[in-house]
Design a protein around this motif. Structure first.
Motif, short mmCIF file in Angstrom:
data_model
loop_
_atom_site.label_atom_id
_atom_site.label_comp_id
_atom_site.label_asym_id
_atom_site.label_seq_id
_atom_site.Cartn_x
_atom_site.Cartn_y
_atom_site.Cartn_z
N VAL A 108 75.91 61.72 96.26
CA VAL A 108 76.56 62.95 95.84
C VAL A 108 77.00 62.76 94.39
N ALA A 109 77.33 63.85 93.71
CA ALA A 109 77.95 63.73 92.39
C ALA A 109 79.41 63.36 92.58
N ARG A 110 79.86 62.35 91.85
CA ARG A 110 81.26 61.92 91.93
C ARG A 110 81.88 62.02 90.53
N ASP A 111 82.11 63.25 90.09
CA ASP A 111 82.71 63.47 88.78
C ASP A 111 84.16 63.03 88.73
N ASP A 112 84.73 62.71 89.90
CA ASP A 112 86.11 62.23 89.94
C ASP A 112 86.22 60.76 89.55
N LEU A 113 85.11 60.05 89.52
CA LEU A 113 85.13 58.62 89.18
C LEU A 113 84.78 58.41 87.70
N LYS A 114 85.42 57.43 87.08
CA LYS A 114 85.23 57.19 85.66
C LYS A 114 83.77 56.91 85.33
N GLY A 116 81.27 57.68 87.45
CA GLY A 116 80.43 58.54 88.28
C GLY A 116 79.81 57.87 89.48
N GLY A 117 80.28 56.64 89.77
CA GLY A 117 79.71 55.89 90.89
C GLY A 117 78.60 54.94 90.49
N ALA A 118 78.37 54.78 89.19
CA ALA A 118 77.29 53.92 88.71
C ALA A 118 77.40 52.48 89.21
N SER A 119 78.62 51.96 89.28
CA SER A 119 78.80 50.58 89.73
C SER A 119 78.41 50.41 91.19
N ILE A 120 78.59 51.44 92.01
CA ILE A 120 78.18 51.36 93.41
C ILE A 120 76.65 51.42 93.52
N PHE A 121 76.01 52.21 92.66
CA PHE A 121 74.55 52.19 92.59
C PHE A 121 74.05 50.79 92.26
N ALA A 122 74.63 50.18 91.23
CA ALA A 122 74.20 48.84 90.81
C ALA A 122 74.42 47.82 91.92
N ALA A 123 75.58 47.90 92.57
CA ALA A 123 75.88 46.97 93.66
C ALA A 123 74.91 47.15 94.82
N SER A 124 74.51 48.38 95.07
CA SER A 124 73.56 48.65 96.16
C SER A 124 72.19 48.07 95.84
N ILE A 125 71.76 48.20 94.60
CA ILE A 125 70.48 47.62 94.18
C ILE A 125 70.50 46.11 94.38
N HIS A 126 71.57 45.46 93.92
CA HIS A 126 71.68 44.01 94.05
C HIS A 126 71.73 43.58 95.52
N ALA A 127 72.47 44.32 96.34
CA ALA A 127 72.62 43.96 97.75
C ALA A 127 71.29 44.05 98.49
N VAL A 128 70.53 45.11 98.22
CA VAL A 128 69.22 45.26 98.87
C VAL A 128 68.28 44.14 98.43
N ARG A 129 68.28 43.85 97.14
CA ARG A 129 67.38 42.81 96.62
C ARG A 129 67.73 41.43 97.20
N LYS A 130 69.02 41.20 97.43
CA LYS A 130 69.44 39.90 97.97
C LYS A 130 68.90 39.71 99.38
N GLY A 146 76.78 62.76 81.44
CA GLY A 146 76.31 62.30 80.14
C GLY A 146 76.92 61.00 79.68
N ASN A 147 77.60 60.27 80.55
CA ASN A 147 78.25 59.01 80.19
C ASN A 147 77.19 57.92 79.98
N PRO A 148 76.96 57.47 78.74
CA PRO A 148 75.93 56.46 78.48
C PRO A 148 76.25 55.10 79.09
N ASP A 149 77.53 54.77 79.20
CA ASP A 149 77.91 53.49 79.79
C ASP A 149 77.56 53.45 81.28
N ALA A 150 77.72 54.58 81.96
CA ALA A 150 77.38 54.65 83.38
C ALA A 150 75.88 54.46 83.58
N LEU A 151 75.10 55.11 82.75
CA LEU A 151 73.64 54.95 82.85
C LEU A 151 73.25 53.50 82.59
N LYS A 152 73.89 52.86 81.64
CA LYS A 152 73.57 51.47 81.32
C LYS A 152 73.86 50.54 82.50
#
Length: 293
Positions: A108-114, A116-130, A146-152
């Motif tokens: 979902v879109a999480r505009d309430d998070l600084k 946007g939930g990008a860190s949970i996406f990254a953690a999910s990628i790492h967890a599946v790969r492990k 449009g947060n470039p840090d979140a995309l990174k």
């Protein structure tokens, strides 16, 4: 070209195959037991029976309440109240139980998070790969405002495919999508390639909300201008009376023509048919994209 409305019967080519065998029931039970959500259910995807019968599913992280209210989407909207930091591990456990070769993760879109939930996406990628080192991982992300840090954060986790849907043509974007901007989506896809040039990017357009044929082709050109590699095209179906009306049902022949138009423009893979959704046949797109990039 004549318009149809949802008050009329759906055309013969809009048919959903109902398959609720052992695999379907097993996956449904697994998702409930691990307190996980799937976009298959939340967005009322017409392919859920086929995909679950084939043991494929698209995980939806960050809860089931979206901070946006797009006029085409059936996902619940409101203000989320919590963030589940253990969710990535449960997604990985489910992916391992299903022995997936390709795992699709959206949110979902999480505009309430600084971020946007990008860190949970990254953690999910790492967890599946492990748990599944040979499993490819595709993420379908929101625009993170449009947060470039979140995309990174997401691109640094190196998903095998980065998917972000433009959903519709530029003229209709503000009416169809809540808060999202057509130009911002294009910028996100372009920046993803700047950050990780070798990772294929993907986007989707739903047809039938009032767009013109030449606008569809222009959207294809816009996506190719930011080096988007994979395109999916499908028919919009109204999930409830409060959502956008269907302005037109496109016949399969039109989808076939659009597939050729996409391939002619240089997309490495085009999935185009009335019931195609963003993650439909996603496993087949990884190899296709890799071979042609």
């Amino acid at each position: 070209m004549s318009r149809t409305t949802t008050k009329q019967a759906k055309p013969d080519w809009i048919k959903i195959k109902l398959t609720t065998g052992d695999n379907y029931q097993e996956i449904k039970s697994m998702m409930r037991s691990k307190t996980l959500h799937t976009v298959c259910e939340e967005a009322r995807c017409p392919n859920i029976y086929e995909c679950w019968a084939n043991r494929t599913a698209t995980f939806m992280i960050l809860g089931d309440i979206c901070t946006r209210a797009c006029r085409f989407c059936a996902v619940n909207t409101g203000m989320p109240t919590e963030l589940d930091l253990d969710e990535p591990e449960r997604v990985a456990e489910a992916a391992e139980s299903m022995n997936l070769q390709h795992c699709v993760i959206t949110s979902v879109a999480r505009d309430d998070l600084k971020d946007g939930g990008a860190s949970i996406f990254a953690a999910s990628i790492h967890a599946v790969r492990k748990r599944l080192p040979l499993c490819s991982v595709e993420v379908l992300i929101p625009d993170f405002l449009g947060n470039p840090d979140a995309l990174k954060i997401v691109m640094d986790a190196k998903p095998d495919i980065l998917n972000h849907n433009i959903e519709t043509v530029e003229r209709l974007s503000d009416r169809v999508r809540a808060k999202a901007k057509y130009s911002r989506s294009m910028e996100l896809l372009q920046n993803a390639k700047v950050l990780q040039p070798t990772i294929p990017t993907k986007s989707s357009i739903m047809l039938g909300v009032g767009e013109e044929w030449d606008e569809i082709l222009q959207s294809m050109d816009d996506l190719r201008a930011v080096d988007c590699n994979i395109l999916t095209l499908g028919q919009y179906l109204q999930p409830s009376p409060k959502h956008l009306d269907v302005e037109k049902y496109y016949p399969p022949a039109d989808f076939a023509i659009l597939k050729e138009e996409g391939l002619k423009r240089g997309f490495s893979h085009v999935e185009s048919a009335p019931l195609v959704r963003s993650s439909y046949n996603a496993h087949a797109q990884v190899k296709s994209a890799a071979e042609r990039i």
